[in-house]
Design an enzyme around this catalytic site. Structure first.
Site, mmCIF file in Angstrom:
data_model
loop_
_atom_site.group_PDB
_atom_site.id
_atom_site.type_symbol
_atom_site.label_atom_id
_atom_site.label_comp_id
_atom_site.label_asym_id
_atom_site.label_seq_id
_atom_site.Cartn_x
_atom_site.Cartn_y
_atom_site.Cartn_z
ATOM 1 N N ASP A 37 7.556 -21.743 -59.246
ATOM 2 C CA ASP A 37 8.518 -20.639 -59.187
ATOM 3 C C ASP A 37 7.972 -19.511 -58.328
ATOM 4 O O ASP A 37 7.051 -18.802 -58.733
ATOM 5 C CB ASP A 37 8.780 -20.102 -60.595
ATOM 6 C CG ASP A 37 9.680 -21.035 -61.372
ATOM 7 O OD1 ASP A 37 9.415 -21.283 -62.558
ATOM 8 O OD2 ASP A 37 10.656 -21.528 -60.794
ATOM 9 N N ASP A 178 17.311 -25.348 -65.457
ATOM 10 C CA ASP A 178 16.077 -24.558 -65.485
ATOM 11 C C ASP A 178 16.309 -23.272 -66.273
ATOM 12 O O ASP A 178 17.147 -22.452 -65.907
ATOM 13 C CB ASP A 178 15.693 -24.219 -64.041
ATOM 14 C CG ASP A 178 14.484 -23.324 -63.935
ATOM 15 O OD1 ASP A 178 14.095 -23.013 -62.799
ATOM 16 O OD2 ASP A 178 13.927 -22.918 -64.979
#
Ligand code: DX5
Length: 225
Positions: A37, A178
């Site tokens: 990320d 997610d």
């Protein structure tokens, strides 16, 4: 891109003092896909990792490395992330001024192309680019932090994207989810058509530990809702 129902541990939740060891532990527990990320503190209210972490992990694992760019102007960083070893690069529909061009460029660089939708962004915004993506990431939290509550209202978007592809005669993209993905929410998303499950806290943070957490997620997907 690994096929079937795949758990993709998000290293956002890992212990960065032991990142290599925790990735290895997740691999030993069956992980073949990891999500990195990348956050810039502008597109999302958090600042995380960048190229050095991807380069370091690329050197120690053959796993599929999926780079989720939660940054403004992602088009400016496609080359360096591809060069650093990304297998897939996902840009946000909301952040890419030239989404069609960015997706083409990602593939030209030899990576799989992904596009992410925040909870407020309709699936229909992808109508002109569905044919150019390998994966659609349906965010089930507002991006920026791990450990947030799963937004169940995002789940119908999964089937909307798949229906859009079918109506256009386009091969269905992999649907990834997610945010707040755990043994309870993962099967709900799988039933709607998701096949890639990004899990940070429920893999790296929860007791009893990485191996057991991976097994619990796999068992929940095998059992279904
Ligand atoms: C966006 C991030 C998180 C992270 C997963 O904020 O993309 O969703 O990967 O976080 P968990 O699994 O801890 O909710």
């Amino acid at each position: 891109m690994p096929g079937g129902l795949r758990i993709a541990p998000s290293i956002l939740a890992a212990d960065y003092a032991r990142l290599g060891a925790e990735v290895a532990e997740a691999e030993e527990a069956g992980a073949e896909w990891f999500q990195l990320d990348v956050m810039d503190g502008h597109f999302v209210p958090n600042l995380t990792i960048g190229l050095p972490v991807l380069e370091s992990l690329r050197a120690v694992t053959d796993a599929f490395l999926d780079v989720h760019l939660m940054i403004d102007n992602p088009g400016e960083f496609l080359e360096p992330f591809a060069a650093a070893g990304a297998d897939m690069i996902t840009v946000h529909q909301e952040a890419s001024a030239h989404l069609h061009g960015d997706l083409h460029r990602i593939r030209e660089l030899g990576c799989h192309a992904g596009v992410a939708l925040n909870p407020a962004t309709p699936a229909e915004t992808l109508s002109e680019v569905l044919g150019y993506v390998d994966l659609v990431l349906v965010m089930t939290v507002n991006p920026g932090f791990g450990g947030q509550k799963f937004i169940r209202g995002a789940v119908p978007k999964i089937s909307t994207v798949l229906r859009m592809a079918a109506n256009r005669g386009i091969a269905p993209p992999v649907i990834q989810v997610d945010g707040g993905i755990d043994p309870t929410s993962a099967p709900v998303c799988a039933a709607a058509g998701a096949s890639s499950f990004v899990a940070g806290s429920s893999v790296f943070r929860w007791a009893p530990g990485i191996a057991a957490n991976m097994a619990a997620l796999r068992a929940s997907l095998a059992a279904g809702v």
